[in-house]
Design a protein around this motif. Structure first.
Motif, mmCIF file in Angstrom:
data_model
loop_
_atom_site.group_PDB
_atom_site.id
_atom_site.type_symbol
_atom_site.label_atom_id
_atom_site.label_comp_id
_atom_site.label_asym_id
_atom_site.label_seq_id
_atom_site.Cartn_x
_atom_site.Cartn_y
_atom_site.Cartn_z
ATOM 1 N N ILE A 1 3.878 15.458 -27.712
ATOM 2 C CA ILE A 1 5.031 16.118 -28.329
ATOM 3 C C ILE A 1 4.495 16.875 -29.544
ATOM 4 C CG2 ILE A 1 7.220 15.784 -29.527
ATOM 5 C CD1 ILE A 1 7.639 13.256 -27.927
ATOM 6 N N TYR A 2 4.810 18.154 -29.651
ATOM 7 C CA TYR A 2 4.266 18.971 -30.733
ATOM 8 C C TYR A 2 5.015 18.733 -32.038
ATOM 9 C CZ TYR A 2 1.909 21.408 -26.949
ATOM 10 O OH TYR A 2 1.137 21.707 -25.861
ATOM 11 N N ARG A 3 4.247 18.649 -33.104
ATOM 12 C CA ARG A 3 4.808 18.471 -34.445
ATOM 13 C C ARG A 3 4.366 19.639 -35.317
ATOM 14 N NH1 ARG A 3 4.716 12.478 -36.471
ATOM 15 N NH2 ARG A 3 3.941 13.544 -38.315
ATOM 16 N N GLU A 4 5.214 20.016 -36.266
ATOM 17 C CA GLU A 4 4.878 21.141 -37.131
ATOM 18 C C GLU A 4 3.660 20.861 -37.986
ATOM 19 O OE1 GLU A 4 8.167 22.438 -39.415
ATOM 20 O OE2 GLU A 4 9.394 22.996 -37.687
ATOM 21 N N ASP A 5 3.448 19.589 -38.330
ATOM 22 C CA ASP A 5 2.292 19.265 -39.170
ATOM 23 C C ASP A 5 1.001 19.163 -38.361
ATOM 24 O OD1 ASP A 5 2.603 16.904 -37.801
ATOM 25 O OD2 ASP A 5 3.160 15.709 -39.542
ATOM 26 N N GLY A 6 1.091 19.346 -37.020
ATOM 27 C CA GLY A 6 -0.104 19.347 -36.189
ATOM 28 C C GLY A 6 -0.581 17.982 -35.745
ATOM 29 N N HIS A 7 0.027 16.907 -36.271
ATOM 30 C CA HIS A 7 -0.393 15.568 -35.882
ATOM 31 C C HIS A 7 -0.008 15.273 -34.440
ATOM 32 C CE1 HIS A 7 -0.486 14.092 -40.325
ATOM 33 N NE2 HIS A 7 -1.468 14.918 -40.029
ATOM 34 N N ARG A 8 -0.842 14.489 -33.780
ATOM 35 C CA ARG A 8 -0.623 14.188 -32.375
ATOM 36 C C ARG A 8 0.384 13.045 -32.213
ATOM 37 N NH1 ARG A 8 -3.079 15.214 -27.672
ATOM 38 N NH2 ARG A 8 -2.864 13.701 -26.005
ATOM 39 N N ARG A 9 1.296 13.218 -31.241
ATOM 40 C CA ARG A 9 2.253 12.164 -30.934
ATOM 41 C C ARG A 9 2.502 12.162 -29.431
ATOM 42 N NH1 ARG A 9 8.722 12.238 -32.015
ATOM 43 N NH2 ARG A 9 9.232 10.326 -30.902
ATOM 44 N N GLU A 10 2.273 11.013 -28.806
ATOM 45 C CA GLU A 10 2.504 10.897 -27.375
ATOM 46 C C GLU A 10 3.926 10.428 -27.106
ATOM 47 O OE1 GLU A 10 -0.453 8.383 -25.715
ATOM 48 O OE2 GLU A 10 -2.128 9.687 -26.247
ATOM 49 N N ARG B 1 -5.180 23.743 -25.085
ATOM 50 C CA ARG B 1 -5.205 24.640 -26.241
ATOM 51 C C ARG B 1 -4.275 25.846 -26.045
ATOM 52 N NH1 ARG B 1 -10.060 25.959 -26.058
ATOM 53 N NH2 ARG B 1 -9.875 28.119 -25.376
ATOM 54 N N ILE B 2 -4.287 26.428 -24.839
ATOM 55 C CA ILE B 2 -3.438 27.585 -24.553
ATOM 56 C C ILE B 2 -1.963 27.225 -24.731
ATOM 57 C CG2 ILE B 2 -2.636 29.128 -22.715
ATOM 58 C CD1 ILE B 2 -5.492 29.101 -21.611
ATOM 59 N N HIS B 3 -1.572 26.058 -24.197
ATOM 60 C CA HIS B 3 -0.167 25.651 -24.287
ATOM 61 C C HIS B 3 0.214 25.334 -25.734
ATOM 62 C CE1 HIS B 3 3.477 23.180 -23.613
ATOM 63 N NE2 HIS B 3 3.620 23.909 -22.519
ATOM 64 N N HIS B 4 -0.684 24.656 -26.437
ATOM 65 C CA HIS B 4 -0.411 24.304 -27.835
ATOM 66 C C HIS B 4 -0.285 25.556 -28.695
ATOM 67 C CE1 HIS B 4 -1.635 23.244 -31.990
ATOM 68 N NE2 HIS B 4 -0.894 22.171 -31.776
ATOM 69 N N ASP B 5 -1.211 26.501 -28.500
ATOM 70 C CA ASP B 5 -1.187 27.730 -29.312
ATOM 71 C C ASP B 5 0.060 28.547 -29.023
ATOM 72 O OD1 ASP B 5 -3.575 26.921 -30.318
ATOM 73 O OD2 ASP B 5 -4.804 28.402 -29.258
ATOM 74 N N MET B 6 0.494 28.564 -27.758
ATOM 75 C CA MET B 6 1.710 29.293 -27.412
ATOM 76 C C MET B 6 2.899 28.726 -28.167
ATOM 77 S SD MET B 6 4.722 28.725 -25.493
ATOM 78 C CE MET B 6 4.223 27.427 -24.362
ATOM 79 N N TYR B 7 3.027 27.407 -28.168
ATOM 80 C CA TYR B 7 4.184 26.793 -28.815
ATOM 81 C C TYR B 7 4.131 26.971 -30.328
ATOM 82 C CZ TYR B 7 7.794 23.529 -30.154
ATOM 83 O OH TYR B 7 8.929 22.984 -30.705
#
Length: 466
Positions: A38-47, A342-348
């Motif tokens: 799950i993407y967070r604005e602070d960049g921290h990883r959360r499953e 990386r592609i999906h993360h950068d898009m979001y």
């Protein structure tokens, strides 16, 4: 290899060990994966949930290999059960190994899936009995809110049990035997065969079928069971899942009447019967095979906006590119997964929210047939090195192993101390190499000359003795 009678029947599937862990791994394959996020604005990883994919890639003998990717939902229990049971049904079936007719092999694979489904439903008999007992404790015809108000503990326990019983999995397996490839799948995990045409152009062929509501054949099957299209198209799910076929998930099978959109079906609408492709002759044009979970190609679709056919092509292009720079097949598979992540993360994170603010688990299994891996590592095993005026290595000389064009089995490169043949055909034996000096790989003359010069000039580093 254990027989069916020797398999650990009572072992809990939450445990890490599986009897398939002891199967010989196919050395011409590799697996890459990434857990959901799950993407967070602070960049921290959360499953969002524990990893629900699982896979195997085993080599039975020179002529037989089995590969599989299982994409679980609502837990990994069914995926693990299906992995172990399908491997058992296929690898321990002595009759299957003797079948040479394509139709017989296809039928045997179908029966393997059916047997696994039956076995899984039998394994949850006690949970089904408990569910029935809980349902009878709630007065018939009462509304859900009233039921929770009057019987909160019963409803909570029933909801927990329903979640457990809704655990299911998609599955895609590839069975290679005697130079032929067979692919079987239920759900939306994919199998792609990449082969070159007569002009040397790489072509991508999808050998699996996406069992979802975008599949017109599946919609027709559901229609013939009495389901109305307006009910089916109310959402993107059938009951509690997206797939029209799967292994497990009792609620959309034995309890399908409890879902409004499925209740009109004359029989169970969600089936465990697989689609089968093969046998496909594995000749020199077959370059590599990809098995992948839904999360991989769906994330790339969301991030790039490309369609079904183009996403398959894009993934194959990524694999080809990584073949040129990686040194192992595991490295190739993992690099492709990491790139999609990386592609999906950068898009979001860029604000282009084509999909949800999360991605699913990803698994990519690669089986190489004869695609070149130019940077493949090759080194002697545990060499004994002693330094004299010139270094001497008491081991066989190094050479790069090459992949065989025999696509029906594995090619295993070993560093034997008894008998080994180099790529030029010269034979080396332990007797021949004993006490034998070979030409040094590195000439240290210039090095020692510079050491002596540094001594004279007093520029040697302190604390180092020569």
């Amino acid at each position: 290899m254990p027989t069916r009678a020797e398999l650990p029947r009572s072992m809990g599937y939450e445990e890490q060990y599986s009897w398939t862990d002891d199967l010989p791994v196919c050395k011409q394959s590799g697996v890459g994966y990434s857990t959901n996020q799950i993407y967070r604005e602070d960049g921290h990883r959360r499953e969002e949930h524990p990893f629900e994919d699982t896979s195997f890639h085993c080599r039975v003998d020179d002529n037989t290999c089995l590969y599989g990717v299982f994409d679980g939902h609502n837990g990994v229990k069914t995926a693990k059960f299906a992995l172990e049971s399908l491997a058992s049904e296929i690898l321990l079936d002595t009759k299957l190994g003797k079948k040479t007719n394509d139709d017989e092999i296809r039928e045997a694979l179908v029966q393997a899936f059916v047997a696994v489904e039956k076995s899984y439903l039998e394994s949850i008999d006690d949970r089904l009995a408990e569910r029935t007992s809980l349902i009878y404790e709630i007065p018939e015809g009462i509304k859900p809110y009233e039921a929770y108000k009057s019987h909160p503990h019963v409803v909570e326990k029933l909801n927990s049990l329903n979640y457990e019983l809704s655990c299911g999995t998609s599955a895609v397996i590839a069975y290679v035997t005697n130079g032929l490839l067979f692919v079987a799948n239920v759900g939306d995990s994919r199998a792609l065969l990449c082969k070159t045409d007569e002009n040397g152009v790489l072509r991508v062929i999808q050998l699996s079928v996406d069992h979802d509501l975008s599949n017109e054949d599946e919609l027709l099957r559901l229609y013939n069971l009495g389901l109305r299209f307006d009910n089916v198209f109310k959402g993107s799910r059938l009951g509690n899942q997206k797939n029209t076929r799967c292994l497990g998930n009792y609620l959309v099978k034995g309890a399908y009447k409890e879902f409004e959109e499925l209740a009109a079906a004359t029989s169970e609408p969600i089936t465990a019967e697989p689609e089968i492709h093969g046998g496909i002759k594995l000749d020199s044009s077959c370059r590599f095979l990809l098995l992948m979970s839904y999360g991989l190609y769906k994330s790339l679709e969301e991030a790039t906006g490309i369609d079904h056919d183009q996403v398959n092509k894009r993934i194959a292009e990524m694999v080809v590119k990584e073949f040129r720079v990686q040194s192992t097949l595991v490295g190739v598979a993992q690099a492709v997964v990491d790139k999609v992540v990386r592609i999906h993360h950068d898009m979001y994170m860029s604000g282009e929210e084509r999909g949800q603010g999360s991605r699913d688990d990803m698994t990519l299994l690669l089986r190489n047939f004869n695609f070149p891996l130019p940077n493949a590592l090759s080194s002697p095993s545990s060499p004994i090195v002693r330094f004299d005026s010139h270094p001497t290595v008491s081991e066989l000389p190094m050479w790069a192993g090459t992949q065989s064009d025999k696509s029906e089995g594995d090619t295993t490169v070993t560093n034997s101390t008894e008998n080994t043949t180099s790529s030029s055909g010269e034979s080396y034996t332990a007797e021949k190499k004993a006490n034998e000096k070979i030409t040094p790989y590195v000439d240290f003359t210039e090095y020692y000359k510079n050491v002596e010069l540094a001594k004279l000039e007093g520029t040697l580093p302190e604390g180092i003795e020569f």
